[in-house]
Design a protein around this motif. Structure first.
Motif, PDB file in Angstrom:
ATOM      1  N   GLY A  62     -28.681  75.000 -49.712  1.00  0.00           N
ATOM      2  CA  GLY A  62     -30.499  74.516 -49.620  1.00  0.00           C
ATOM      3  C   GLY A  62     -30.243  75.138 -48.158  1.00  0.00           C
ATOM      4  N   VAL A  63     -29.402  76.150 -47.887  1.00  0.00           N
ATOM      5  CA  VAL A  63     -29.311  76.750 -46.488  1.00  0.00           C
ATOM      6  C   VAL A  63     -29.254  78.173 -46.397  1.00  0.00           C
ATOM      7  CG1 VAL A  63     -28.542  77.200 -44.215  1.00  0.00           C
ATOM      8  CG2 VAL A  63     -27.594  74.624 -45.452  1.00  0.00           C
ATOM      9  N   VAL A  64     -29.488  79.115 -45.681  1.00  0.00           N
ATOM     10  CA  VAL A  64     -29.839  80.136 -46.349  1.00  0.00           C
ATOM     11  C   VAL A  64     -29.782  80.989 -44.600  1.00  0.00           C
ATOM     12  CG1 VAL A  64     -31.952  80.646 -47.946  1.00  0.00           C
ATOM     13  CG2 VAL A  64     -32.154  80.980 -45.996  1.00  0.00           C
ATOM     14  N   ARG A  65     -28.983  82.048 -44.610  1.00  0.00           N
ATOM     15  CA  ARG A  65     -28.458  82.639 -44.009  1.00  0.00           C
ATOM     16  C   ARG A  65     -29.330  84.206 -43.801  1.00  0.00           C
ATOM     17  NH1 ARG A  65     -22.382  84.166 -43.021  1.00  0.00           N
ATOM     18  NH2 ARG A  65     -23.393  85.384 -44.921  1.00  0.00           N
ATOM     19  N   GLN A  96     -38.847  78.027 -34.589  1.00  0.00           N
ATOM     20  CA  GLN A  96     -37.373  78.418 -33.681  1.00  0.00           C
ATOM     21  C   GLN A  96     -35.927  78.034 -34.339  1.00  0.00           C
ATOM     22  OE1 GLN A  96     -40.369  75.589 -32.311  1.00  0.00           O
ATOM     23  NE2 GLN A  96     -40.462  78.436 -30.923  1.00  0.00           N
ATOM     24  N   TYR A  97     -34.751  78.787 -34.439  1.00  0.00           N
ATOM     25  CA  TYR A  97     -33.890  79.007 -35.271  1.00  0.00           C
ATOM     26  C   TYR A  97     -32.841  79.393 -34.211  1.00  0.00           C
ATOM     27  CZ  TYR A  97     -36.785  78.263 -38.468  1.00  0.00           C
ATOM     28  OH  TYR A  97     -37.849  77.819 -39.969  1.00  0.00           O
ATOM     29  N   SER A  98     -31.186  78.981 -33.901  1.00  0.00           N
ATOM     30  CA  SER A  98     -30.726  79.292 -33.315  1.00  0.00           C
ATOM     31  C   SER A  98     -29.460  80.803 -33.487  1.00  0.00           C
ATOM     32  CB  SER A  98     -29.606  78.104 -32.935  1.00  0.00           C
ATOM     33  OG  SER A  98     -29.467  77.047 -32.802  1.00  0.00           O
ATOM     34  N   LEU A  99     -28.785  81.401 -32.531  1.00  0.00           N
ATOM     35  CA  LEU A  99     -28.408  82.810 -33.214  1.00  0.00           C
ATOM     36  C   LEU A  99     -26.497  82.241 -33.688  1.00  0.00           C
ATOM     37  CD1 LEU A  99     -29.949  84.418 -30.604  1.00  0.00           C
ATOM     38  CD2 LEU A  99     -30.153  85.275 -32.670  1.00  0.00           C
ATOM     39  N   CYS A 100     -26.531  82.371 -34.333  1.00  0.00           N
ATOM     40  CA  CYS A 100     -25.669  81.883 -34.681  1.00  0.00           C
ATOM     41  C   CYS A 100     -24.189  82.979 -35.152  1.00  0.00           C
ATOM     42  CB  CYS A 100     -25.631  81.467 -35.777  1.00  0.00           C
ATOM     43  SG  CYS A 100     -26.237  81.518 -37.748  1.00  0.00           S
ATOM     44  N   GLY A 101     -24.961  84.479 -34.755  1.00  0.00           N
ATOM     45  CA  GLY A 101     -23.693  85.250 -35.119  1.00  0.00           C
ATOM     46  C   GLY A 101     -23.298  85.892 -34.786  1.00  0.00           C
ATOM     47  N   ALA A 104     -21.541  90.056 -29.801  1.00  0.00           N
ATOM     48  CA  ALA A 104     -21.409  91.421 -29.166  1.00  0.00           C
ATOM     49  C   ALA A 104     -22.034  92.318 -30.464  1.00  0.00           C
ATOM     50  CB  ALA A 104     -19.485  91.424 -29.644  1.00  0.00           C
ATOM     51  N   ASP A 105     -22.430  92.360 -31.731  1.00  0.00           N
ATOM     52  CA  ASP A 105     -23.668  92.806 -32.840  1.00  0.00           C
ATOM     53  C   ASP A 105     -24.926  92.892 -31.864  1.00  0.00           C
ATOM     54  OD1 ASP A 105     -24.450  93.998 -34.028  1.00  0.00           O
ATOM     55  OD2 ASP A 105     -23.828  92.629 -35.925  1.00  0.00           O
ATOM     56  N   ARG A 106     -25.310  94.192 -30.828  1.00  0.00           N
ATOM     57  CA  ARG A 106     -25.821  94.275 -30.691  1.00  0.00           C
ATOM     58  C   ARG A 106     -27.221  94.980 -32.043  1.00  0.00           C
ATOM     59  NH1 ARG A 106     -26.432  94.582 -25.147  1.00  0.00           N
ATOM     60  NH2 ARG A 106     -28.712  95.031 -25.124  1.00  0.00           N
ATOM     61  N   SER A 107     -26.514  95.224 -33.038  1.00  0.00           N
ATOM     62  CA  SER A 107     -27.236  95.895 -33.556  1.00  0.00           C
ATOM     63  C   SER A 107     -27.905  94.973 -34.914  1.00  0.00           C
ATOM     64  CB  SER A 107     -26.300  97.031 -34.749  1.00  0.00           C
ATOM     65  OG  SER A 107     -25.646  95.705 -35.603  1.00  0.00           O
ATOM     66  N   ALA A 108     -28.200  93.273 -34.772  1.00  0.00           N
ATOM     67  CA  ALA A 108     -28.456  92.789 -35.838  1.00  0.00           C
ATOM     68  C   ALA A 108     -28.812  91.712 -35.601  1.00  0.00           C
ATOM     69  CB  ALA A 108     -28.175  92.681 -36.715  1.00  0.00           C
ATOM     70  N   TYR A 109     -29.461  90.406 -35.676  1.00  0.00           N
ATOM     71  CA  TYR A 109     -29.416  89.122 -35.134  1.00  0.00           C
ATOM     72  C   TYR A 109     -28.688  88.292 -36.336  1.00  0.00           C
ATOM     73  CZ  TYR A 109     -31.836  89.696 -30.460  1.00  0.00           C
ATOM     74  OH  TYR A 109     -32.100  90.091 -29.280  1.00  0.00           O
ATOM     75  N   THR A 110     -28.739  87.198 -36.319  1.00  0.00           N
ATOM     76  CA  THR A 110     -28.384  86.358 -37.660  1.00  0.00           C
ATOM     77  C   THR A 110     -28.980  85.012 -37.603  1.00  0.00           C
ATOM     78  OG1 THR A 110     -26.230  87.668 -38.011  1.00  0.00           O
ATOM     79  CG2 THR A 110     -26.734  84.882 -38.551  1.00  0.00           C
ATOM     80  N   VAL A 111     -29.057  84.335 -38.237  1.00  0.00           N
ATOM     81  CA  VAL A 111     -29.826  83.074 -37.810  1.00  0.00           C
ATOM     82  C   VAL A 111     -29.345  82.093 -39.410  1.00  0.00           C
ATOM     83  CG1 VAL A 111     -31.688  83.292 -36.063  1.00  0.00           C
ATOM     84  CG2 VAL A 111     -32.365  83.945 -38.325  1.00  0.00           C
ATOM     85  N   ALA A 112     -29.793  81.293 -39.198  1.00  0.00           N
ATOM     86  CA  ALA A 112     -30.100  79.898 -40.251  1.00  0.00           C
ATOM     87  C   ALA A 112     -30.719  79.056 -40.774  1.00  0.00           C
ATOM     88  CB  ALA A 112     -28.104  79.899 -41.205  1.00  0.00           C
ATOM     89  N   SER A 190     -22.283  71.253 -48.447  1.00  0.00           N
ATOM     90  CA  SER A 190     -23.877  70.914 -47.914  1.00  0.00           C
ATOM     91  C   SER A 190     -23.919  71.578 -46.457  1.00  0.00           C
ATOM     92  CB  SER A 190     -24.531  69.898 -47.716  1.00  0.00           C
ATOM     93  OG  SER A 190     -24.004  68.967 -46.750  1.00  0.00           O
ATOM     94  N   MET A 191     -22.471  71.451 -45.724  1.00  0.00           N
ATOM     95  CA  MET A 191     -22.006  72.346 -44.728  1.00  0.00           C
ATOM     96  C   MET A 191     -22.006  73.357 -43.984  1.00  0.00           C
ATOM     97  SD  MET A 191     -19.107  69.167 -44.190  1.00  0.00           S
ATOM     98  CE  MET A 191     -19.320  69.596 -42.949  1.00  0.00           C
ATOM     99  N   PRO A 192     -23.083  74.519 -43.893  1.00  0.00           N
ATOM    100  CA  PRO A 192     -22.532  75.516 -43.695  1.00  0.00           C
ATOM    101  C   PRO A 192     -21.694  76.242 -43.267  1.00  0.00           C
ATOM    102  CG  PRO A 192     -24.687  75.376 -41.970  1.00  0.00           C
ATOM    103  CD  PRO A 192     -23.888  73.703 -43.378  1.00  0.00           C
TER     104      PRO A 192
END
Length: 354
Positions: A62-65, A96-101, A104-112, A190-192
């Motif tokens: 049930g969790v997508v990144r 709102q979604y927390s950034l989880c990446g 230092a990676d300024r080329s993308a944001y990662t959320v889940a 269930s734990m990402p």
């Protein structure tokens, strides 16, 4: 992470928790960690920008990144552990979604995000409509859950609450701080990011509590043997955070981030709300929000989350004192504005530039 932005809301039952926590706060770190400069939590919201879903991965049941990238060659604004993004979803809703990446990676944001079957629809939009190649408007990053400098940390995450904690683990590890993580969930499946946090922590730092294996965690046992004056960071379901707050050792500081704002209905008083430009005054009843009262006169007023997270309903305050109950505005913004979906008058009347 599902919409949420709070560090110990000051209303309702949470007021008692905050007072208890404040009595334990105020200590200085035993020594600074140069790699973890104290972040600026009051940074204004960033401009809206259009990103593209460049990657979509299922990371737990049930969790997508999502990996969100700008146009070719563009560099994204920097962020620090604890920061989040506002996503403007296809329906126009803002979540709102927390950034989880990696900061230092300024080329993308990662959320889940986890699919909430009985939620308000935001997570379902993410899961069903944000396919690879989809454009998405984002605002931010913004940080009201900053990682403070400390000699030692205890991180407690419940389920999808691991998302803001994950970059904190990397930062604490890189800085050589003493830390431990207690990661709780219904099942391991269930734990990402479970494999990743175990790789970061190695043996001895990470305790995994899957409810179907160990039952519910004992809050008192979470703090056995922790160093004095540790910084405790917790994100997860309301019950978990309340239990952590109640069991917090004397001398430790508590930093919470909630999925939803704390209830704040008891003790509300009615107040008058003058709409200066509309040349009218409305009464806000004790059991309704300022937003509800304003919409009786101005039905087209913009709003989205109705929980004090997204900022869509932010209005300028011309006169009066505000009891701020949002989880978004900075101290500077609160000097002359409010989120009318949750905040109220700290007296008998407020005047808005509406």
């Amino acid at each position: 992470m599902p919409g949420f932005r709070t560090v110990l809301a000051v209303t309702g039952a949470a007021l008692l928790v905050r007072r208890a926590v404040r009595r334990r706060m105020g200590h200085a770190p035993l020594w600074p960690m140069p790699a973890l400069d104290t972040p600026i939590s009051g940074r204004p919201r960033g401009r809206a920008q259009l990103l593209t879903v460049a990657g979509r991965t299922v990371v737990a049941d049930g969790v997508v990144r999502l990996r969100l990238e700008p146009r070719a060659g563009a560099e994204l604004p920097p962020w620090e552990p604890g920061a989040h993004l506002d996503l403007v979803l296809p329906s126009g809703a803002v979540r709102q979604y927390s950034l989880c990446g990696d900061p230092a990676d300024r080329s993308a944001y990662t959320v889940a995000t986890r699919l909430i079957e009985d939620g308000r629809g935001g997570s379902r939009e993410v899961h069903e409509q944000l396919a690879e190649g989809t454009g998405i408007e984002v605002r931010g990053p913004r940080n009201r859950f900053p990682l403070v400098s400390s000699h030692a940390y205890v991180f407690v995450a419940g389920g999808i609450g691991i998302t803001p904690i994950l970059p904190m683990l990397r930062a604490a590890q890189a800085a050589g701080a003493e830390w431990r993580l207690v990661y709780a969930g219904r099942t391991r499946a269930s734990m990402p990011f479970l494999d990743e946090v175990e790789r970061i922590g190695g043996a001895g730092r990470v305790t995994v509590l899957a409810e179907d294996e160990t039952g519910r965690p004992d809050p008192a046992a979470l703090f056995d043997g922790i160093p004095p004056a540790a910084a405790v960071y917790c994100c997860g379901p309301e019950g978990l955070m309340d239990a952590v707050a109640a069991a917090l050792p004397t001398g430790s500081t508590l930093h919470l981030e909630r999925f939803t704002p704390a209830a704040a209905t008891e003790g509300n008083a009615p107040f008058e709300l003058e709409l200066r430009r509309s040349r009218t005054t409305v009464t806000v009843a004790a059991d309704e929000t300022a937003l509800t009262a304003v919409r009786r006169e101005l039905p087209d007023i913009a709003y989205s989350c109705a929980q004090g997270f997204c900022g869509t309903c932010q209005q300028r305050v011309v006169a009066g004192e505000v009891e701020h109950r949002d989880e978004l505005l900075t101290d500077e913004e609160r000097r002359d504005s409010m989120l009318i979906c949750v905040s109220r008058a700290r007296g008998g009347k407020l005047t808005l530039d509406l």
